[in-house]
Design a protein around this motif. Structure first.
Motif, PDB file in Angstrom:
ATOM      1  N   GLN A 229      10.038   1.986  -1.287  1.00 57.94           N
ATOM      2  CA  GLN A 229       9.378   3.115  -1.786  1.00 57.94           C
ATOM      3  C   GLN A 229      10.131   4.549  -1.736  1.00 57.94           C
ATOM      4  O   GLN A 229      10.274   5.252  -0.723  1.00 57.94           O
ATOM      5  N   ARG A 230      10.843   4.445  -2.950  1.00 50.41           N
ATOM      6  CA  ARG A 230      11.576   5.850  -3.090  1.00 50.41           C
ATOM      7  C   ARG A 230      10.831   7.015  -2.790  1.00 50.41           C
ATOM      8  O   ARG A 230      11.498   7.854  -2.250  1.00 50.41           O
ATOM      9  N   LEU A 231       9.686   7.211  -3.481  1.00 49.58           N
ATOM     10  CA  LEU A 231       9.109   8.683  -3.607  1.00 49.58           C
ATOM     11  C   LEU A 231       8.586   8.828  -2.107  1.00 49.58           C
ATOM     12  O   LEU A 231       8.502  10.005  -1.515  1.00 49.58           O
ATOM     13  N   ALA A 232       8.222   7.527  -1.364  1.00 51.40           N
ATOM     14  CA  ALA A 232       7.650   7.886   0.120  1.00 51.40           C
ATOM     15  C   ALA A 232       8.891   8.413   0.996  1.00 51.40           C
ATOM     16  O   ALA A 232       8.870   9.256   1.801  1.00 51.40           O
ATOM     17  N   ALA A 233      10.068   7.731   0.587  1.00 51.42           N
ATOM     18  CA  ALA A 233      11.403   8.058   1.462  1.00 51.42           C
ATOM     19  C   ALA A 233      11.823   9.722   1.226  1.00 51.42           C
ATOM     20  O   ALA A 233      12.213  10.339   2.032  1.00 51.42           O
TER      21      ALA A 233
ATOM     22  N   ARG B  56       8.530   0.864   3.078  1.00 51.76           N
ATOM     23  CA  ARG B  56       8.224  -0.147   1.964  1.00 51.76           C
ATOM     24  C   ARG B  56       6.928  -0.492   1.595  1.00 51.76           C
ATOM     25  O   ARG B  56       5.866  -0.100   2.557  1.00 51.76           O
ATOM     26  N   THR B  57       6.547  -1.008   0.708  1.00 56.17           N
ATOM     27  CA  THR B  57       5.193  -1.321   0.475  1.00 56.17           C
ATOM     28  C   THR B  57       4.625  -2.800   0.988  1.00 56.17           C
ATOM     29  O   THR B  57       5.629  -3.295   1.715  1.00 56.17           O
ATOM     30  N   THR B  58       3.576  -3.057   0.870  1.00 51.13           N
ATOM     31  CA  THR B  58       2.813  -4.443   1.756  1.00 51.13           C
ATOM     32  C   THR B  58       3.806  -5.664   0.880  1.00 51.13           C
ATOM     33  O   THR B  58       3.945  -6.639   1.767  1.00 51.13           O
ATOM     34  N   SER B  59       4.367  -5.562  -0.228  1.00 46.95           N
ATOM     35  CA  SER B  59       5.023  -6.538  -0.758  1.00 46.95           C
ATOM     36  C   SER B  59       6.501  -6.617  -0.422  1.00 46.95           C
ATOM     37  O   SER B  59       7.032  -7.122  -0.968  1.00 46.95           O
TER      38      SER B  59
ATOM     39  N   THR C  58       5.469   3.845  -6.191  1.00 47.30           N
ATOM     40  CA  THR C  58       6.044   5.055  -7.010  1.00 47.30           C
ATOM     41  C   THR C  58       4.575   5.936  -7.146  1.00 47.30           C
ATOM     42  O   THR C  58       4.620   6.885  -7.677  1.00 47.30           O
ATOM     43  N   SER C  59       3.508   5.532  -6.588  1.00 51.58           N
ATOM     44  CA  SER C  59       2.332   6.327  -6.410  1.00 51.58           C
ATOM     45  C   SER C  59       1.205   6.055  -5.230  1.00 51.58           C
ATOM     46  O   SER C  59       1.560   4.816  -4.781  1.00 51.58           O
TER      47      SER C  59
ATOM     48  N   MET D 111      -2.498  -6.040   4.683  1.00 50.40           N
ATOM     49  CA  MET D 111      -2.449  -6.250   6.410  1.00 50.40           C
ATOM     50  C   MET D 111      -1.678  -4.955   7.131  1.00 50.40           C
ATOM     51  O   MET D 111      -1.907  -4.783   8.435  1.00 50.40           O
ATOM     52  N   HIS D 112      -1.019  -4.295   6.375  1.00 54.21           N
ATOM     53  CA  HIS D 112      -0.450  -3.172   6.932  1.00 54.21           C
ATOM     54  C   HIS D 112      -0.047  -2.014   5.961  1.00 54.21           C
ATOM     55  O   HIS D 112       0.317  -2.599   4.718  1.00 54.21           O
ATOM     56  N   SER D 113       0.118  -1.005   6.354  1.00 55.00           N
ATOM     57  CA  SER D 113       0.626   0.132   5.216  1.00 55.00           C
ATOM     58  C   SER D 113       1.151   1.490   6.200  1.00 55.00           C
ATOM     59  O   SER D 113       0.713   1.395   7.288  1.00 55.00           O
ATOM     60  N   ASN D 114       1.780   2.048   5.605  1.00 52.50           N
ATOM     61  CA  ASN D 114       2.241   3.274   6.172  1.00 52.50           C
ATOM     62  C   ASN D 114       1.181   4.330   6.770  1.00 52.50           C
ATOM     63  O   ASN D 114       1.350   4.741   7.981  1.00 52.50           O
ATOM     64  N   GLU D 115      -0.048   4.189   6.065  1.00 53.73           N
ATOM     65  CA  GLU D 115      -1.034   5.207   6.486  1.00 53.73           C
ATOM     66  C   GLU D 115      -2.106   4.254   7.238  1.00 53.73           C
ATOM     67  O   GLU D 115      -3.106   5.055   7.767  1.00 53.73           O
ATOM     68  N   GLY D 116      -2.000   3.269   7.544  1.00 53.66           N
ATOM     69  CA  GLY D 116      -2.826   2.439   8.418  1.00 53.66           C
ATOM     70  C   GLY D 116      -4.333   2.445   8.029  1.00 53.66           C
ATOM     71  O   GLY D 116      -4.718   2.180   6.853  1.00 53.66           O
ATOM     72  N   ALA D 117      -5.109   2.561   8.827  1.00 48.65           N
ATOM     73  CA  ALA D 117      -6.524   2.499   9.065  1.00 48.65           C
ATOM     74  C   ALA D 117      -7.120   3.737   7.763  1.00 48.65           C
ATOM     75  O   ALA D 117      -8.191   3.470   7.179  1.00 48.65           O
TER      76      ALA D 117
END
Length: 564
Positions: free
Chosen positions: A552-556, A545-548, A168-169, A87-93
């Protein structure tokens, strides 16, 4: 679960326990297994009329509502495959379009609760057919409508395209067949001795593997299930726990952070007012499991009658459909205290006393479930060099529920297998007395000036400090590029400086940040002897954070490098 497909398993259990219901409190809907079976047959006929055929992949954008299950079983009958969309994510659409392109998905079903978003979704997904579930489900409610009982297909047909959490990816599409799914459901059922006398409670998103396959295990065993929206738990954990206790539920799947939330939400002097004595299996998985979280939860809810022996600390992943290892039922968590330095530097789990300097506690996650084989192998070898007990290596798997691979229409995606056919999980761990212990992710191992650190070692030094918001913190190594003068020749040259970064969420006012950063730095230095540490304080709920819900260490790390 003995049939070749999900829908044959549903029809069989509905014939035996048709009165059992799946309840959705937010929608005030109770769906009996008889209704789920019958309505999914009619919906299958309608979807067939819309041109959906065997082998098609269909995206499902849905909250935790009846629509998702009805569409899932309808697609099963057509030999089609559902792709649960987060339903959501850092990158959206943009991420959503990437998933649809990756999987070759032309049709997306949007649930009734999201109907107001249909125009925006259609605009964001040009070239796709966006179908409203409300209209589709209306056909399923008409008893005179045509039906499709089931297309002739093999158990090896795809039924779910499950995208990984992306902790992580970049998320990858895991191809799961009916045989894969039914194998993991059987393993869960046998591992916890599930029967129709149980009562299943779930608030995890149905697009997440733990939420989806935990729910399906209950349904296809004839167990009454209640499915809340995730917000029902996250916004008011105490109220959810009250409903869980008063409703007499016996099973719940939750990640480690949920147990922290419950401790935070229920005052100690109110814990005894909850009756948790009927809780039979408290799954704890989907993210690293912390010794202090468990012990705090056990002590906090002892007055409520919570028995620590019902806590089932488990390990699983999307590439294995879900379940990989379970500990023995009724034993309770087992902690293995090992020398932190030996673990990080030499990859050996040397037992020590809990009180020894540098001791790290690891939670056992059990032995392989039914139909699963596991080995600990050298991660740098593709030929399956199996390591001794208490030697850290990569967790590798073979079994009935293990995927055949990722979706890869371009042929460029690396598939997760060794040369001899074992699934490479990317997780590091060791076996001790046959029990698996997870130490971290291979991609997240931190190397600073030749020394190895597990990020969890850095994070655990500060995680329980009262100033850290909801234990949320991440650690990573950053390499800073800069220019300096080389005196002999007067030329500028590039130099690199590496240092550890700890990002911690806090709700403390900015005036206290300098002192707090010094305090957290001191905690890490005392724990690990690590001096070169930069502490960054962030506002609550800002770490990616992930959707769950996993951090997210690598995204941070990317955000930090980009000045965010």
């Amino acid at each position: 679960m003995d049939g070749p497909t999900l829908h044959t398993a549903l029809d069989k259990i509905a014939s035996e326990h048709g009165e059992v219901t799946v309840d959705f409190p937010a929608d005030k809907v109770s769906l009996s297994l008889t209704e789920l079976s019958a309505r999914s047959r009619r919906i299958a006929a309608h979807l067939h009329g819309l041109g959906i055929r065997q082998g098609d992949r269909v995206g499902a954008l849905s909250t935790n509502e009846p629509d998702f299950l009805l569409v899932l079983f309808a697609l099963s009958r057509l030999g089609a495959c559902v792709c649960p969309l987060p339903m959501h994510s850092n990158e959206g659409a943009a991420r959503l379009v990437g998933v649809l392109d990756d999987a070759g998905i032309k049709d997306v079903v949007v649930s009734s609760r999201l109907a107001r978003m249909l125009p925006f979704i259609e605009e964001a997904l040009p070239g796709r057919r966006v179908l409203g579930a409300a209209e589709i489900l209306a056909h399923g409610g008409r008893e005179e409508a045509d039906e499709v009982s089931g297309t002739d297909m093999a158990a090896e047909c795809e039924i779910v395209l499950q995208y990984t959490s992306g902790s992580t990816s970049h998320p990858k599409g895991v191809r799961l067949t009916h045989a894969n799914v039914l194998a993991t459901l059987r393993a869960i059922r046998e591992g916890i001795r599930l029967t129709p006398a149980d009562k299943n409670a779930n608030w995890l998103p149905l697009f997440h593997d733990m939420g989806l396959f935990g729910t399906l295990t209950g349904i296809l065993t004839g167990v009454a299930c209640t499915i809340w929206r995730p917000s029902a738990f996250v916004k008011d954990p105490a109220r959810w726990l009250r409903q869980f206790a008063d409703g007499g539920y016996t099973i719940s799947p939750m990640p480690n952070f949920a147990y922290d939330y419950l401790v935070e939400a229920v005052p100690a002097d109110e814990a005894a007012s909850y009756d948790l004595s009927r809780w039979r299996v408290a799954f704890n998985g989907a993210e690293p499991i912390a010794v202090d979280s468990l012990e705090t939860f056990f002590g906090h809810f002892a007055p409520a009658g919570f028995d620590p022996r019902v806590m089932l600390t488990v390990y699983g992943l999307a590439e294995a459909t879900l379940a990989v290892t379970f500990p023995p039922l009724g034993r309770g968590p087992r902690f293995d205290w090992v020398d932190r330095a030996a673990l990080a530097e030499r990859g050996v789990a040397v037992p020590v006393e809990r009180t020894a300097p540098g001791a790290r506690g690891l939670v056992g996650v059990g032995r392989p479930v039914l139909g699963m084989n596991l080995r600990i192998a050298d991660p740098d070898s593709d030929s399956g060099v199996v390591l001794d007990d208490r030697s850290v290596g990569e967790v590798q798997l073979r079994g009935l529920s293990v995927t055949a691979g990722y979706v890869d229409d371009t042929g460029t995606l690396t598939q997760p297998f060794t040369a001899d056919g074992w699934l490479r999980t990317g997780d590091l761990g060791y076996l001790a007395d046959g029990e698996l212990h997870i130490t971290g992710r291979a991609k997240e191992m931190l190397i600073l000036r030749g020394e190895n650190y597990y990020p969890d070692d850095v994070e655990s030094a500060v995680r329980t400090d009262e100033a850290v918001h909801r234990r949320r913190c991440v650690a990573f190594v950053h390499q800073e590029h800069h220019e300096h003068q080389e005196h002999e020749h007067g030329r500028g040259r590039h130099g690199d400086r590496e240092f550890m970064v700890l990002v911690a969420e806090t709700d403390r006012p900015e005036a206290e940040h300098t002192a707090l950063a010094d305090h957290l730095r001191t905690l890490v230095r005392k724990s690990l002897g690590l001096h070169d540490l930069r502490v960054v304080l962030a506002a609550p709920d800002t770490l990616p954070r992930t959707t769950s819900g996993k951090l997210q260490r690598l995204a941070a790390k990317r955000d930090f490098a980009n000045g965010r």
